[in-house]
Design a protein around this motif. Sequence first.
Motif, PDB file in Angstrom:
ATOM      1  N   ARG A 108       1.076   9.590  -6.105  1.00 31.54           N
ATOM      2  CA  ARG A 108       0.684  10.427  -4.706  1.00 31.54           C
ATOM      3  C   ARG A 108      -0.280  11.526  -5.801  1.00 31.54           C
ATOM      4  O   ARG A 108      -0.609  12.542  -4.742  1.00 31.54           O
ATOM      5  N   ARG A 141      -3.728  12.169  -5.797  1.00 39.23           N
ATOM      6  CA  ARG A 141      -4.384  12.280  -4.142  1.00 39.23           C
ATOM      7  C   ARG A 141      -5.461  11.217  -3.865  1.00 39.23           C
ATOM      8  O   ARG A 141      -4.559  10.270  -3.544  1.00 39.23           O
ATOM      9  N   ASN A 142      -6.340  11.439  -3.641  1.00 35.76           N
ATOM     10  CA  ASN A 142      -7.443  10.631  -3.030  1.00 35.76           C
ATOM     11  C   ASN A 142      -7.894   9.734  -3.996  1.00 35.76           C
ATOM     12  O   ASN A 142      -8.521   8.496  -3.414  1.00 35.76           O
ATOM     13  N   HIS A 200      -0.921  11.992   4.935  1.00 35.08           N
ATOM     14  CA  HIS A 200       0.584  12.296   4.641  1.00 35.08           C
ATOM     15  C   HIS A 200       0.556  12.391   3.434  1.00 35.08           C
ATOM     16  O   HIS A 200       1.681  13.352   2.925  1.00 35.08           O
ATOM     17  N   VAL A 201      -0.297  11.861   2.212  1.00 35.86           N
ATOM     18  CA  VAL A 201       0.258  11.848   0.966  1.00 35.86           C
ATOM     19  C   VAL A 201       0.031  12.942   0.143  1.00 35.86           C
ATOM     20  O   VAL A 201       0.563  14.080   0.254  1.00 35.86           O
ATOM     21  N   ASN A 202      -1.073  13.643   1.567  1.00 39.11           N
ATOM     22  CA  ASN A 202      -1.359  15.611   1.271  1.00 39.11           C
ATOM     23  C   ASN A 202       0.003  16.579   1.786  1.00 39.11           C
ATOM     24  O   ASN A 202      -0.153  17.479   1.153  1.00 39.11           O
ATOM     25  N   ASP A 244      -3.189  10.971   9.415  1.00 39.78           N
ATOM     26  CA  ASP A 244      -2.974   9.328   9.266  1.00 39.78           C
ATOM     27  C   ASP A 244      -2.022   9.003   7.808  1.00 39.78           C
ATOM     28  O   ASP A 244      -1.943   9.984   6.861  1.00 39.78           O
ATOM     29  N   SER A 245      -2.607   7.900   7.330  1.00 38.67           N
ATOM     30  CA  SER A 245      -2.247   7.766   5.640  1.00 38.67           C
ATOM     31  C   SER A 245      -2.997   8.305   4.898  1.00 38.67           C
ATOM     32  O   SER A 245      -1.924   8.683   3.579  1.00 38.67           O
ATOM     33  N   LEU A 246      -3.614   9.054   5.139  1.00 44.78           N
ATOM     34  CA  LEU A 246      -3.997   9.443   3.789  1.00 44.78           C
ATOM     35  C   LEU A 246      -3.556  11.592   3.785  1.00 44.78           C
ATOM     36  O   LEU A 246      -3.654  11.996   2.904  1.00 44.78           O
ATOM     37  N   ARG A 300     -14.987   9.681   3.672  1.00 43.25           N
ATOM     38  CA  ARG A 300     -14.764  10.044   5.383  1.00 43.25           C
ATOM     39  C   ARG A 300     -15.337  11.378   5.917  1.00 43.25           C
ATOM     40  O   ARG A 300     -15.476  11.972   7.114  1.00 43.25           O
ATOM     41  N   PHE A 330       0.822  -1.411  -0.081  1.00 44.95           N
ATOM     42  CA  PHE A 330      -0.168  -0.097   0.039  1.00 44.95           C
ATOM     43  C   PHE A 330       0.535   1.241   0.112  1.00 44.95           C
ATOM     44  O   PHE A 330       0.654   2.161  -1.115  1.00 44.95           O
ATOM     45  N   LYS A 331       1.975   1.517   0.563  1.00 46.58           N
ATOM     46  CA  LYS A 331       2.591   2.770   1.266  1.00 46.58           C
ATOM     47  C   LYS A 331       3.129   2.912   0.226  1.00 46.58           C
ATOM     48  O   LYS A 331       2.597   4.220  -0.378  1.00 46.58           O
ATOM     49  N   GLN A 340       0.549   4.018  -3.036  1.00 48.08           N
ATOM     50  CA  GLN A 340      -0.057   5.406  -2.731  1.00 48.08           C
ATOM     51  C   GLN A 340       1.329   6.596  -3.068  1.00 48.08           C
ATOM     52  O   GLN A 340       0.457   7.293  -3.527  1.00 48.08           O
ATOM     53  N   MET A 341       2.882   6.379  -2.728  1.00 48.90           N
ATOM     54  CA  MET A 341       3.487   7.433  -3.077  1.00 48.90           C
ATOM     55  C   MET A 341       3.751   7.434  -4.394  1.00 48.90           C
ATOM     56  O   MET A 341       3.455   8.746  -4.966  1.00 48.90           O
ATOM     57  N   THR A 376      -4.619   7.505  -3.892  1.00 49.71           N
ATOM     58  CA  THR A 376      -5.084   6.511  -2.109  1.00 49.71           C
ATOM     59  C   THR A 376      -6.188   5.040  -2.892  1.00 49.71           C
ATOM     60  O   THR A 376      -5.291   3.626  -2.393  1.00 49.71           O
TER      61      THR A 376
END
Lengths: 491, 79
Positions: free
Chosen positions: A304, A307-308, B40-42, B36-38, A350, A296-297, A300-301, A311
Amino acid sequence: MPFTSLQYFLFLPLVYLVFYFVGDRARWFVLLAASFLFYAALNVPYLLVVLMLVVVTSYGFGIWLNQASAPKTKRALLWSGIAANILILVVMKYLPFLSTNLKALTTLLSVNAQIQPVKAFVAIGVSYYVFSAISYLINVYLEIVKPERHFGYFTLYMAFFPKLLQGPIERAENLLPQLKAKYEFNYDNMRSGMLLFAWGLFKKVVIADRLGLYVDAVYNNVHSYTGLPLLLATYAYAFQIYLDFSGYTDMALGSARLFNINLTQNFNSPYTATSVADFWRRWHISFSSWILDYIFKPLQMQWRNGRNWGTAAALIVTFLVSGIWHGAGWGFVIWGLLHGLYLACSVFCRPYQKKLHQALGIEKTRPLEVWQIFVTFNLVCLAWIVFRGNSLEDAWYITTHLFTNSNMRLIDSLLAGQSLKGFIVTLGSIVFLLVAHYLLNGGFQITAGDFGKHLSMKPVWFRWNVYYAIMFFILIFGIFDNAQPFIYFQF
Amino acid sequence: MMEFQDRLNRIFREVFDNDDINISPGMTANDVEGWDSLSHVNLIVAIETKFGIRFSQKELLTFKNVGDLLDSIRGKITP
């Protein structure tokens, strides 16, 4: 040699005695020999070869990674090491699945190709130690851990018998230093280790296996049922798989503790999670932290700038891999995809949820928490259907008939062909589990430590009552003949 | 020296929407609410944009605290 077998009940104390009486210099060798014996007892000789292949590959690449200085060479070595491990895993676990689906694809495209069906290998343990090996290589690459030069200790890190067949998936930086530490007899570890082992045995042979009888009766014959029994069997499965796997983990941790080794705790009351993300912080933790850190990390990076969306995509890919890791079958793939989608949706929802809770003034209130636990549990159960279902058709049938009217009498729904006595025993043991858990933790959340440690701190009268109760349940109501294998063995 | 930290602090306050944040080298994700991980990206994307730099995958996976982040930024800007 499963933890629930008579052989293991003799094996473990015997290994401990030998371990105790030899000096510190030979202790690693005793554990290593015991681990190979333990693995060899499965009577699948090629598994020992596979284990050694993974050990030698990771050991070699770990040292090369450390010697290389050019970043390009390092990267190439890392990827080669990972590829070698994945290749071993694919050959051991996924060839039959790949060949079947390739055959279906060629038929669909009307291509004339000769694809022979492939026989499956027995791959017990392989996915666990391959994941340990990959985490080791990545951590050496990231310079989080130094490569291990002692081949014996390294092999023991990979093969240590309490965690060999079914995890926890240990990181080198946690386990290796403990394996090298001087051993001193520790009465508290001894006692809490044995208690934890007994508690795990109780969870497995008394509750999980009994719930399994009911689950199997319904899930192996789904078309005979509608409505309530399908719903109950799905909830029962949620608890069966939890108690089966956490019972196993307790036995693994308990066994390791005799040697003063603390393995990673895999569970933290997962069904009290308030969101699916929270569930994954509490369920099979050594695995979920693995996929989080190593899939995941980085993804995700990498993505990046999206953005959302980046992710969300990373979450879906991560959980697809998680599904495939559990087995070569479409049910697991869809189970992973479902969890990926739950999490991806929450990335977008969220902030709005939070605003809604604030506007209603219910943020951080107990009713909201209870509601969130309820919703999360049901989302998780919905995904279990396709995980446990014997086929996708069965899973679809169950999902679409959960709330259909059932013509069965309530008692028949509750028993599904099992005896009333069995039902009462199961219910009684669950009540005992909950009460013991509640009394020991002062609630249903596990704070720190575990059953073994908590119980060790209680007064004598309390402890002995619990000892007797556990022994009583295990000896009288445990299912030992034709015991069901641990669910997570197959993964 | 302090200039980077001040600029980084402004980015932290903006990303986490909290004007009380005062970063220090030893600070970790556990010390900042909502890190958090979300988010963190921002945070990473905001830092990269504002400083005009790009972190490598390896750096991103090994940052342990604000100090690591600061060192990396400094290394990229001062040649």
